[in-house]
Design an enzyme around this catalytic site. Structure first.
Site, PDB file in Angstrom:
ATOM      1  CG  HIS A  18      45.121  43.686  36.802  1.00 21.98           C
ATOM      2  ND1 HIS A  18      45.515  43.789  38.115  1.00 21.98           N
ATOM      3  CD2 HIS A  18      44.279  44.724  36.571  1.00 21.98           C
ATOM      4  CE1 HIS A  18      44.942  44.857  38.657  1.00 21.98           C
ATOM      5  NE2 HIS A  18      44.180  45.432  37.740  1.00 21.98           N
ATOM      6  CG  LEU A  79      39.125  35.251  31.574  1.00 18.95           C
ATOM      7  CD1 LEU A  79      38.334  34.633  32.715  1.00 18.95           C
ATOM      8  CD2 LEU A  79      39.337  34.233  30.463  1.00 18.95           C
ATOM      9  N   GLY A  82      37.664  45.035  29.523  1.00 15.76           N
ATOM     10  CA  GLY A  82      37.215  46.029  30.487  1.00 15.76           C
ATOM     11  C   GLY A  82      37.971  47.334  30.323  1.00 15.76           C
ATOM     12  CG  HIS A  84      43.059  47.453  33.421  1.00 18.93           C
ATOM     13  ND1 HIS A  84      43.718  48.560  33.900  1.00 18.93           N
ATOM     14  CD2 HIS A  84      42.710  46.724  34.511  1.00 18.93           C
ATOM     15  CE1 HIS A  84      43.763  48.512  35.217  1.00 18.93           C
ATOM     16  NE2 HIS A  84      43.144  47.416  35.621  1.00 18.93           N
TER      17      HIS A  84
END
Length: 129
Positions: A18, A79, A82, A84
């Site tokens: 990220h 993890l 989502g 992204h």
């Protein structure tokens, strides 16, 4: 291997995170990179980040491609899957494919979706150090 060789295409890996303004945040991702470099020194591999941290995905991909990589594996170091992973990464990969149509790009599932990772996380959460 040079980009003009007619042998098996050179493979490379991008560990995609990220990003954060906090430089300490990168340490675990860079530890994975260091482990790969230690165990597979012949494998071109680098970290890249979606935001707030350099290099960007495009910069990292261009760097590997300049080294002769023609098969690129993108490993999202998330993890979960989502926004992204569902939207941003496919857009970035489409842009890369448009700029480098001679490069094959494979995007793995987010690492947290791998049963080996969830099993290890469960062990870490329940075992004493």
């Amino acid at each position: 291997m040079t980009p003009t060789d007619n042998t098996t295409p050179l493979q490379g890996v991008i560990l995609l995170g990220h990003g954060s303004r906090d430089p300490l945040w990168r340490a675990p991702l860079e530890a994975v990179l260091a482990r790969i470099q230690q165990t597979q020194p012949q494998l071109p591999c680098c970290c890249a980040y979606l935001e707030l941290t350099a290099p960007s995905f495009a910069e990292a991909a261009d760097q590997l491609i300049a080294q002769g990589v023609r098969q690129l594996r993108v490993t999202p170091m998330f993890l979960g899957t989502g926004k992204h992973a569902r939207e941003d990464i496919p857009r970035l990969v489409a842009d890369l494919r448009a700029r480098h149509p001679d490069v094959t790009v494979e995007v793995q599932d987010s690492v947290g979706e791998d049963a080996r990772v969830t099993a290890l996380l469960a062990r870490i959460a329940t075992e004493r150090p």
